[in-house]
Design an enzyme around this catalytic site. Structure first.
Site, PDB file in Angstrom:
ATOM      1  N   LEU A 157     -33.266  28.774 -10.118  1.00  0.00           N
ATOM      2  CA  LEU A 157     -34.682  28.867 -10.458  1.00  0.00           C
ATOM      3  C   LEU A 157     -35.047  27.993 -11.653  1.00  0.00           C
ATOM      4  CD1 LEU A 157     -35.185  32.728 -10.100  1.00  0.00           C
ATOM      5  CD2 LEU A 157     -35.253  30.959  -8.329  1.00  0.00           C
ATOM      6  N   CYS A 158     -36.280  27.547 -11.655  1.00  0.00           N
ATOM      7  CA  CYS A 158     -36.774  26.681 -12.740  1.00  0.00           C
ATOM      8  C   CYS A 158     -37.273  27.524 -13.910  1.00  0.00           C
ATOM      9  CB  CYS A 158     -37.890  25.770 -12.222  1.00  0.00           C
ATOM     10  SG  CYS A 158     -37.351  24.618 -10.950  1.00  0.00           S
TER      11      CYS A 158
END
Length: 417
Positions: A367-368
């Protein structure tokens, strides 16, 4: 512990690993290597739950629990239908916290009188389903009491109800405090007598009280104090009840160790004290059914979360294992489900559990966000792309307690073995 660049020679030990054998340096669950389940999962991360570990935990607990106490499983800890079906055959009842959980409970064949439905803010659909099923509805407010009474009038039924009490004490040193002070849960203890007087004139079958003060507690002295106060409060409120109590849910609160330094809960002093309290209560109210409601304690240590290393990189001296799992699958392990200071869950490399050479690594997801951490600066056997990262103590508040839709990555799978 070595620096980020260095390596140490050791054998890692993990909380909860005693439940899962290691054969040919590969972790096994339910009699099969973790790599076999990984093949079934394909390119997806997954949870795996060992039914035999759950059965053993219940057997060990019942051996010490006073015989007059009925053990219920709190479905919210792990509502996977296969898990609930298995647990229903081990315990005397089920506790639900939503209409969907109620449907799962009913599907097990558990008698309606042995199912209770708690939680603030129940919808009309929730209450209608509970009334139709004939389960015990735990009233969280006077408003909810009148809503159930209105449904009773519409349907010509006499719903079973119990009052959830918000006591004037808390379970000290608990992971989540759910009583004492202003709370959205239940009716304040000082208001309960008045509410019971009103209830006496409504078309409701009052069965008793639900007194729950906290969860995830590893201190016997705290649980003993809370039990003392719970039984004392129940006896005092019973004197003002519209009819004799037939049901008393004393909650649970038993914790499991997650982090270094935490010890398994010592049940002996707790059970010794409970036996005394039960004897005193039954002397005063011989027909009351006493319920202990446990979730996490029964299933947490039976579960693993497994994700696969998809990349490995070094950034300014720190090594990262990037996996196909993360906080969207296991929010609690990321530290974003109630932890004030983030701590690492116990972790191993499932297909190479021990090694004389360890690397200091951080395990992260795809995930960012910098919050997507599963393990931070941990000594683990040197891993590479394709290896399996395993998080122990993952049988409770994992799959359904995590934001699967965050950034639209694939959700994890679940296996009961």
């Amino acid at each position: 512990m070595a620096s980020a660049e260095g390596k140490v020679r050791s054998r890692p030990q993990h909380v909860g690993q005693h439940n899962f054998p290691v054969v040919d340096n590969c972790l096994h669950i339910g009699g099969q290597p973790i790599t076999t389940l990984a093949e079934r999962a394909g390119d997806r991360a997954f949870y795996a739950y060992d039914s035999s570990v759950m059965s053993q935990r219940v057997t060990e607990l019942k051996a010490q629990l006073p015989s007059a106490i009925q053990l219920h499983y709190a479905i919210k800890a792990n509502p996977m239908p296969a898990v609930v079906q298995h647990m229903s055959g081990l315990v005397q009842g089920l506790d639900v916290a939503s209409g969907a959980e109620l449907a799962v409970a009913i599907a097990t064949g558990t008698a309606s009188a042995d199912i209770s439905f708690a939680g603030p803010g129940k919808s009309d659909a929730d209450l209608r389903a509970a009334v139709a099923a004939g389960v015990i509805i735990i009233l969280e407010s006077s408003t909810e009491m009148h809503r159930v009474a209105a449904l009773a009038g519409e349907t010509g039924t006499l719903p079973k109800v119990a009052i959830r009490v918000n006591p004037d004490f808390e379970l000290k040193a608990s992971g989540m405090k759910m009583s004492g002070g202003p709370k959205p849960f239940g009716i304040d203890a000082e208001q309960v007598p008045e509410v019971m007087q009103v209830l006496a004139n409504l078309p409701l079958d009052f069965v008793g009280l639900h007194i729950f003060s906290g969860s995830q507690n590893l201190r016997p002295e705290s649980l003993i104090e809370a039990h003392d106060k719970t039984f004392d409060l129940a006896l005092r409120l019973a004197e003002q009840a519209p009819r004799p109590l037939r049901w008393l849910n004393i909650g649970g609160g038993f914790g499991v160790p997650y982090f270094p330094g935490e010890q398994t809960l010592d049940l002996k002093p707790i059970m010794h004290n409970l036996q005394r309290l039960v004897d005193e209560l039954l002397a005063a109210m011989p027909d009351v059914e006493i319920v202990m409601e446990l979730g996490r304690y029964l299933v947490a240590e039976a579960g693993l979360y497994v994700c696969q290393v998809s990349d490995k990189k070094v950034s300014r001296g720190q090594t990262f294992l990037i996996t196909n799992g993360g906080l969207h699958h296991h929010l609690a392990a990321s530290g974003n489900f109630g932890q004030v200071i983030r701590k690492n869950y116990p972790v191993c490399i499932g297909n190479r559990v021990t090694s004389d050479t360890l690397e200091n690594v951080s395990v992260v997801g795809p995930l960012c966000t910098p919050l997507d951490i599963l393990g931070e600066r941990m000594p683990l056997p040197a891993a590479d792309i394709g290896d399996l990262v395993v998080l122990f103590q993952s049988g409770a508040y994992g799959f359904t307690a995590s934001p699967h839709l965050f950034l639209s990555h694939p959700p994890p799978l679940e296996f009961l073995v």
